[in-house]
Motif scaffolding. Sequence first.
Motif, PDB file in Angstrom:
ATOM      1  N   ARG A 198      45.835 137.907  59.105  1.00  0.00           N
ATOM      2  CA  ARG A 198      44.872 138.965  59.409  1.00  0.00           C
ATOM      3  C   ARG A 198      44.597 139.747  58.142  1.00  0.00           C
ATOM      4  NH1 ARG A 198      46.389 144.116  63.292  1.00  0.00           N
ATOM      5  NH2 ARG A 198      44.406 145.241  63.146  1.00  0.00           N
ATOM      6  N   ASP A 252      47.153 150.445  59.278  1.00  0.00           N
ATOM      7  CA  ASP A 252      45.921 151.210  59.096  1.00  0.00           C
ATOM      8  C   ASP A 252      46.022 152.168  57.919  1.00  0.00           C
ATOM      9  OD1 ASP A 252      44.725 149.943  61.207  1.00  0.00           O
ATOM     10  OD2 ASP A 252      45.110 151.533  62.660  1.00  0.00           O
ATOM     11  N   VAL A 305      42.785 143.418  56.692  1.00  0.00           N
ATOM     12  CA  VAL A 305      42.289 144.744  57.067  1.00  0.00           C
ATOM     13  C   VAL A 305      42.042 145.542  55.794  1.00  0.00           C
ATOM     14  CG1 VAL A 305      42.721 146.837  58.416  1.00  0.00           C
ATOM     15  CG2 VAL A 305      43.729 144.669  59.141  1.00  0.00           C
TER      16      VAL A 305
END
Length: 270
Positions: free
Chosen positions: A14, A40, A16
Motif C-alpha cells: 500500500r 497517516d 500513502v
Amino acid sequence: MPTLTVHGATLHYREVGEGPVLVLVHGSATDSTTWEGVLDDLARDHRVIVYDRRGYGESRHKPVRDHRIHARDLEAVLERVVEEPAKVVGWSSGGNIVLATAARRPELFRELVIVEAPFHGLRYADRSVLAAGLRLKLNQVRGRPLEAAEVFFRFATTLQSGGNSYDMADDAVRSNIRRNSTPVLAEWDPHPFGVMAEHVPLDAIVDLPVPITWILGAESSPWMTGLHKRIIRRRSNIHTITVEGAGHLVHIERPTEFVAAVRSTARMTQ
C-alpha cells in the motif's frame, strides 16, 4: 492493495502520501496493518509504502524459515516499487531483514531506522530466550499452536516493570497478532539463515555507508537493549533514540513519540 509478484509469492502493498520515500517493514506475528496508528501522520510529509511480508496478512505463502528470502523480497520492493534510495524502517524481525538487505545492497537505502531488532539474538541468548523457546516448542509438540505462539508474543513484549505488552494490548492488536501466528512457529525452528540474522556479520553493519537510527522502548527487555549495546560498541555513530514508557510495541504504545523518532534524521559521522 496493489501486488508485486516476486520469487514465487505475491506481496500485497500500500502507498500513502507524497514526498520522500519511507518504507515500513513489519515484524513477526503481525502484518502491515500494525502501522495503522502512525501511517497517516507519517504520510503528511512522506510517500509511505507498507507491505505484507510473505506468509503474513494478504501475502499468502507457506511459512518461511530462511530469512534471506524476506531480504530478497524487500530488495524487490525497493527496486520495483520504490525505484530510488529510500529511508527504510524495520521493526523487530523486520529490522533484521532491513539490516540484512542493506548489507547486501546498500545502494538501495538512503537511511535505516531500526526498531527493537533482535540482531544476533541467538548467539547472545540469555535464560529468558532459551526458556521461551523451550516452552514454545513443548506447546507446539503437544498440538497447541496458538498457545505456543503466545509464549513468543509474551516473551517478545516483556516489560522491565513487569508483565508484557501483549496481555495489556487491546483486542484488535491481539487479534491481529493471533491471525499471523503460524509463521512464528516456523521462524523458531533452527535454521542457519534464521530470524535473528546470525548469518550477517557485524562488520557488514559497522561498515554500512548509510546513516542508522536505532529506536528502543525504555521498558523493553534487558536482552533486547543488550543486543543494541553490543552493536554500538562497534559502530558508535548510530543515532539511538529511547522512547520512554514504551516496550517492544513502540509504534503502538507511543505513536506520537515513534513518529517523531522516525522523522529525526541520522547523519554519518567519522
